[in-house]
Design a protein around this motif. Sequence first.
Motif, PDB file in Angstrom:
ATOM      1  N   CYS A  53       0.829  -1.207   0.000  1.00  0.00           N
ATOM      2  CA  CYS A  53       0.000   0.000   0.000  1.00  0.00           C
ATOM      3  C   CYS A  53       0.868   1.264   0.000  1.00  0.00           C
ATOM      4  N   ALA A  54       2.012   1.194   0.652  1.00  0.00           N
ATOM      5  CA  ALA A  54       2.914   2.349   0.700  1.00  0.00           C
ATOM      6  C   ALA A  54       3.795   2.415  -0.539  1.00  0.00           C
ATOM      7  N   GLY A  55       3.724   1.386  -1.382  1.00  0.00           N
ATOM      8  CA  GLY A  55       4.511   1.371  -2.606  1.00  0.00           C
ATOM      9  C   GLY A  55       5.981   1.053  -2.398  1.00  0.00           C
ATOM     10  N   ARG A  56       6.313   0.405  -1.283  1.00  0.00           N
ATOM     11  CA  ARG A  56       7.718   0.122  -0.992  1.00  0.00           C
ATOM     12  C   ARG A  56       8.043  -1.369  -0.992  1.00  0.00           C
ATOM     13  N   LEU A  57       7.092  -2.227  -1.331  1.00  0.00           N
ATOM     14  CA  LEU A  57       7.331  -3.663  -1.292  1.00  0.00           C
ATOM     15  C   LEU A  57       8.248  -4.066  -2.447  1.00  0.00           C
ATOM     16  N   GLY A  58       9.327  -4.704  -2.098  1.00  0.00           N
ATOM     17  CA  GLY A  58      10.279  -5.215  -3.086  1.00  0.00           C
ATOM     18  C   GLY A  58      10.803  -6.560  -2.611  1.00  0.00           C
ATOM     19  N   LEU A  59      11.689  -7.116  -3.362  1.00  0.00           N
ATOM     20  CA  LEU A  59      12.233  -8.432  -3.032  1.00  0.00           C
ATOM     21  C   LEU A  59      12.964  -8.427  -1.688  1.00  0.00           C
ATOM     22  N   THR A  60      13.752  -7.391  -1.450  1.00  0.00           N
ATOM     23  CA  THR A  60      14.516  -7.309  -0.197  1.00  0.00           C
ATOM     24  C   THR A  60      13.588  -7.172   1.000  1.00  0.00           C
ATOM     25  N   ARG A  61      12.624  -6.298   0.898  1.00  0.00           N
ATOM     26  CA  ARG A  61      11.698  -6.110   2.027  1.00  0.00           C
ATOM     27  C   ARG A  61      10.814  -7.333   2.220  1.00  0.00           C
ATOM     28  N   GLY A  62      10.404  -7.979   1.133  1.00  0.00           N
ATOM     29  CA  GLY A  62       9.627  -9.210   1.232  1.00  0.00           C
ATOM     30  C   GLY A  62      10.407 -10.309   1.937  1.00  0.00           C
ATOM     31  N   ALA A  63      11.694 -10.416   1.609  1.00  0.00           N
ATOM     32  CA  ALA A  63      12.551 -11.405   2.276  1.00  0.00           C
ATOM     33  C   ALA A  63      12.707 -11.065   3.762  1.00  0.00           C
ATOM     34  N   LEU A  64      12.833  -9.786   4.075  1.00  0.00           N
ATOM     35  CA  LEU A  64      12.924  -9.355   5.473  1.00  0.00           C
ATOM     36  C   LEU A  64      11.659  -9.746   6.234  1.00  0.00           C
ATOM     37  N   TRP A  65      10.495  -9.487   5.643  1.00  0.00           N
ATOM     38  CA  TRP A  65       9.233  -9.827   6.305  1.00  0.00           C
ATOM     39  C   TRP A  65       9.086 -11.345   6.437  1.00  0.00           C
ATOM     40  N   ALA A  66       9.550 -12.094   5.443  1.00  0.00           N
ATOM     41  CA  ALA A  66       9.498 -13.562   5.527  1.00  0.00           C
ATOM     42  C   ALA A  66      10.395 -14.053   6.670  1.00  0.00           C
ATOM     43  N   GLY A  67      11.568 -13.458   6.786  1.00  0.00           N
ATOM     44  CA  GLY A  67      12.467 -13.829   7.884  1.00  0.00           C
ATOM     45  C   GLY A  67      11.866 -13.519   9.238  1.00  0.00           C
ATOM     46  N   LEU A  68      11.206 -12.389   9.349  1.00  0.00           N
ATOM     47  CA  LEU A  68      10.542 -12.009  10.597  1.00  0.00           C
ATOM     48  C   LEU A  68       9.410 -12.987  10.925  1.00  0.00           C
ATOM     49  N   ALA A  69       8.667 -13.407   9.900  1.00  0.00           N
ATOM     50  CA  ALA A  69       7.582 -14.374  10.113  1.00  0.00           C
ATOM     51  C   ALA A  69       8.142 -15.730  10.555  1.00  0.00           C
ATOM     52  N   VAL A  70       9.249 -16.145   9.974  1.00  0.00           N
ATOM     53  CA  VAL A  70       9.874 -17.416  10.375  1.00  0.00           C
ATOM     54  C   VAL A  70      10.356 -17.320  11.823  1.00  0.00           C
ATOM     55  N   LEU A  71      10.932 -16.197  12.184  1.00  0.00           N
ATOM     56  CA  LEU A  71      11.380 -15.990  13.562  1.00  0.00           C
ATOM     57  C   LEU A  71      10.199 -16.077  14.536  1.00  0.00           C
ATOM     58  N   LEU A  72       9.078 -15.465  14.183  1.00  0.00           N
ATOM     59  CA  LEU A  72       7.886 -15.550  15.030  1.00  0.00           C
ATOM     60  C   LEU A  72       7.430 -17.000  15.172  1.00  0.00           C
ATOM     61  N   PHE A  73       7.438 -17.744  14.076  1.00  0.00           N
ATOM     62  CA  PHE A  73       7.057 -19.159  14.121  1.00  0.00           C
ATOM     63  C   PHE A  73       7.961 -19.942  15.078  1.00  0.00           C
ATOM     64  N   VAL A  74       9.265 -19.721  14.987  1.00  0.00           N
ATOM     65  CA  VAL A  74      10.215 -20.431  15.846  1.00  0.00           C
ATOM     66  C   VAL A  74       9.966 -20.103  17.317  1.00  0.00           C
ATOM     67  N   VAL A  75       9.654 -18.850  17.602  1.00  0.00           N
ATOM     68  CA  VAL A  75       9.397 -18.439  18.985  1.00  0.00           C
ATOM     69  C   VAL A  75       8.097 -19.049  19.506  1.00  0.00           C
ATOM     70  N   LEU A  76       7.059 -19.100  18.670  1.00  0.00           N
ATOM     71  CA  LEU A  76       5.750 -19.572  19.114  1.00  0.00           C
ATOM     72  C   LEU A  76       5.602 -21.092  19.131  1.00  0.00           C
ATOM     73  N   LEU A  77       6.408 -21.815  18.350  1.00  0.00           N
ATOM     74  CA  LEU A  77       6.266 -23.268  18.264  1.00  0.00           C
ATOM     75  C   LEU A  77       6.683 -23.927  19.580  1.00  0.00           C
ATOM     76  N   PRO A  78       5.742 -24.609  20.257  1.00  0.00           N
ATOM     77  CA  PRO A  78       6.116 -25.280  21.506  1.00  0.00           C
ATOM     78  C   PRO A  78       6.824 -26.598  21.207  1.00  0.00           C
TER      79      PRO A  78
END
Length: 186
Positions: A53-78
Amino acid sequence: MGRRDTRYANGARQGRAGSAGPLAQDTHWAGERNAAIGAAFLLFIALCALDACAGRLGLTRGALWAGLAVLLFVVLLPPRVSTRPGELSTRGLLVERSVRTDALVSVRWSDGVSERMTLRDTDGNRVEIDPAVLVRNPAMWQRVDTDTRTSIQRGTLRYGATALRRLAARIDRETARTVFKVSGVR
């Protein structure tokens, strides 16, 4: 001390304690895993949508957000908790730990933001679990309770009988509530 010697014979896992027998697993683990996946996915989608929506989504930022999502998964997985006669095991993403529940030395309970119960056996192995796993899985609790009584009878359990009584009382309360709720008394 060292890790437990594990062998696979006829598809059944055995440890030094000869722990072949019926396996009881946390019946709620799959739901918690799915919730962790869902939360990570929602975070990824939300961050990507905001960036788009802000017009800033690119490959680098998408990869950053994917990494953040994976980190959240690792933290939440019991960790996945399972019991069999004489053994309690936890398996995380990278590490598996086991204790001999029929040869426990100590059981420590720590309150706080999240309750934790730490079990240590005569071989020096240590496992940390959420006591709620045993509360919501009667088959697991029955196995652990039977084995900890063996530890008490053998005289190896020097610290933690109070923590076990506290957990047993909590399980009894939860069981009574469930029985009353199902029977319509409550």
